[in-house]
Write a protein that holds these residues in place. Sequence first.
Motif, PDB file in Angstrom:
ATOM      1  N   ASP A  36       0.824  -1.210   0.000  1.00 55.44           N
ATOM      2  CA  ASP A  36       0.000   0.000   0.000  1.00 55.44           C
ATOM      3  C   ASP A  36       0.862   1.265   0.000  1.00 55.44           C
ATOM      4  OD1 ASP A  36       0.990  -0.542   2.471  1.00 55.44           O
ATOM      5  OD2 ASP A  36      -0.856  -0.091   3.577  1.00 55.44           O
ATOM      6  N   ARG A  88       0.735   4.180  -5.125  1.00 56.66           N
ATOM      7  CA  ARG A  88      -0.615   4.353  -5.665  1.00 56.66           C
ATOM      8  C   ARG A  88      -0.816   3.426  -6.845  1.00 56.66           C
ATOM      9  NH1 ARG A  88      -0.775  10.696  -5.944  1.00 56.66           N
ATOM     10  NH2 ARG A  88      -0.720  10.187  -8.161  1.00 56.66           N
ATOM     11  N   VAL A 106       2.735   7.400  -2.268  1.00 56.11           N
ATOM     12  CA  VAL A 106       1.555   7.960  -1.602  1.00 56.11           C
ATOM     13  C   VAL A 106       1.965   9.113  -0.705  1.00 56.11           C
ATOM     14  CG1 VAL A 106       0.322   5.757  -1.640  1.00 56.11           C
ATOM     15  CG2 VAL A 106       1.677   6.388   0.369  1.00 56.11           C
ATOM     16  N   SER A 139       0.084  10.019   5.499  1.00 58.19           N
ATOM     17  CA  SER A 139      -1.122   9.415   6.035  1.00 58.19           C
ATOM     18  C   SER A 139      -0.810   8.981   7.458  1.00 58.19           C
ATOM     19  CB  SER A 139      -1.520   8.203   5.183  1.00 58.19           C
ATOM     20  OG  SER A 139      -0.511   7.213   5.311  1.00 58.19           O
ATOM     21  N   SER A 140      -1.785   8.367   8.138  1.00 59.99           N
ATOM     22  CA  SER A 140      -1.515   7.969   9.519  1.00 59.99           C
ATOM     23  C   SER A 140      -0.537   6.794   9.554  1.00 59.99           C
ATOM     24  CB  SER A 140      -2.822   7.584  10.215  1.00 59.99           C
ATOM     25  OG  SER A 140      -3.472   6.587   9.461  1.00 59.99           O
ATOM     26  N   LYS A 141      -0.507   5.996   8.516  1.00 57.72           N
ATOM     27  CA  LYS A 141       0.436   4.890   8.497  1.00 57.72           C
ATOM     28  C   LYS A 141       1.837   5.361   8.087  1.00 57.72           C
ATOM     29  CE  LYS A 141       1.269   0.252   6.824  1.00 57.72           C
ATOM     30  NZ  LYS A 141       0.990  -0.738   5.787  1.00 57.72           N
ATOM     31  N   GLY A 173       4.670  10.040   4.158  1.00 60.50           N
ATOM     32  CA  GLY A 173       4.442   9.416   2.860  1.00 60.50           C
ATOM     33  C   GLY A 173       5.494   8.357   2.577  1.00 60.50           C
TER      34      GLY A 173
END
Lengths: 310, 367
Positions: free
Chosen positions: A72, A75, A81, A84-86, A90
């Motif tokens: 993940d 993209r 990407v 994000s919280s993960k 990025g």
Amino acid sequence: MVNREFAETESDGAWTAEVAAVERRRAWQEVWRRLRQDRFAMAGLVVICALTVVAIFGPWIAPHDPTTQFRDGLRIDGLPVGPSSKFLLGTDSLGRDLLSRLIYGARVSLLVAVVARALTLIPAVVLGLVAGFAGGKTETLIMRFTDVMMAFPIYLLAMALVVVLNPGLTTLVGVIALIFWTSLARVLHGEVLSIKESQFVTAARLGGCSNARILFRHILPHLAAPIIVYTTLGLGNIILFEAAMSYIGLGIQPPTPSWGNMIAVGQKFYMAAPLLVVVPGVVMMATVLAFNLVGDGLRDAFDPLQRRVR
Amino acid sequence: MRGAGFAEATGHDHHDLVSVEGIKVHFPITSGIVFQHKIGAVHAVDGVSFSVRAGETLGLVGESGCGKSTTGLAILRVIPLTAGRVLYDAVDLADLRGRALRRHRRRMQMIFQDPYVSLNSRMTIGDIVGEPLLVYRLVPSEQREKRVRELLDTVGINPNTLNRYPHEFSGGQRQRIGIARALAVEPNFIVCDEPISALDVSIRAQIINLLQQLQREFGLSYLFIAHDLSVVRHISDRVAVMYLGRIVELAQNAELYGSPLHPYTQALLSAVPIPDPAVEMQRRAVILKGDVPSPVEPPSGCHFHPRCPVKEEGRCEVDDPPLVEVRREHWVACHLVTETKAPDVRAGENAGSEALSETTPPIPMVT
């Protein structure tokens, strides 16, 4: 006994070894006190301390493994990407977590800088001391050699050396140690020249001291300040040099992350994912700036007479 | 005045402890970056001879830059000699090597002008004073601290402060520490290079008294370099006057101050104020014209001739006057001084100015 009535000494009884130790500590405390008043230097010091903590405890701080390519992490169109919280900052172009790579990159960059700088001290101190103290032909030979080294295009020299040897962390450290001793050697040469003419050195010579004793007992302790200051100032340059070498692919080899090769990988995507070059670039700039600020602050703190007027 | 009789009073014979024979120190001036070549030389010391006798103090006076400090350093072999030789107890140190050189060198020490730069600021005073003891292995290591304490006590520094650093002491105290370091190797001969010039006026007398006390106690010989004529007068047995790398006059203390023969000495002495209003009113200083010439190209003949008020045309600028003994123990380097006749700097009066007693210094005038 003799002359007591003239003595200006106050008769304060017991001066012991402990008291002397306190006095010695006080001289360093004085340097620290002056350094603390320098806001820029303190800001730099905070940055360096934070980086050091991050570098040492990197494996526990980093959210992910720096070399794992996440499914993940890319993209659907193959681009990295965004935050994000993960992935807090990025991912990079191969789907690896940018923050984790940054943290592991700090480990590499700081390790290379500190070890290489420590190694440069050996030729710098030895050649600087010998040139300043021996004088004559030895001095001319060493200092002209230093000039030649300084005039040499260092990237060309480093690239030649790295290509002959194998690129990698050890090679990089060795090459830096061979290149970055010149300015400190020059500074120490000058310092030794002035110290060796001082009266306490003449007195030591009349007191029967050998050359070695004069060099190590009388001259070397006075070089602590320039060595500390120029070592700190040089760290910034070495971090930049390491990044440049990694950028052109002759430094730290992928997949091991370093700030330099992170920028090299990220530049292809600078339009789509600017964070890939901006983040390592800004961190590197902050680090170099921090070392330079602390170095300048130390120079002022060691030498209150030359301090700029505030 | 203690002057001449001192060496006898302390039971020392008059033999020459240190003989300086025609020493020259020239510092080369070089030019060129890659291929350096000599384009000239600073004639800092240009043929100086004198001797220091056992137990005496020889004063060496002169203006700044006349080479008196260089002379002191050259005698101690800190600066290499260009020519001439220095005998210590009739032995030329240049002939010695290794252990013998170290042993002889130990006998000669130096007290420096500025106690702020002559003590290593990174060492405790105990280490500073104890270092020669360690290097020369003068005392077993377990007794070293005891000896350091003794030495500090001798110079009037509290022995309990031996773990302190030089910056914690005043100028006078530091000079005492410097003296203790010089004494550590038990020398016979000490070059005192303006030892009180850098000190507070209130401390100077204490240091002078200490030096005299140590001389009595240990039978030391001093070469006392200074530009302060009254201090030299106080401490010296004999006085040598230096001008531009040469000695122009050398005599017993009372003789030199009472009846100076060289025009330069006369001018120098006339510049000293006299702490007696009546005498001071009459004092007429001989003002010398111009500056001290450059030691790079010293004047021909007598070095003093461009400024001399009584120079003889065609002689002083051509011939180099030798240092000759015109009276007993009174050496002068001047063409105009002979056994019977002193130069005409004094206003027509009886030439030698014997009339002037010791308490009324000479009042030379330019005719």
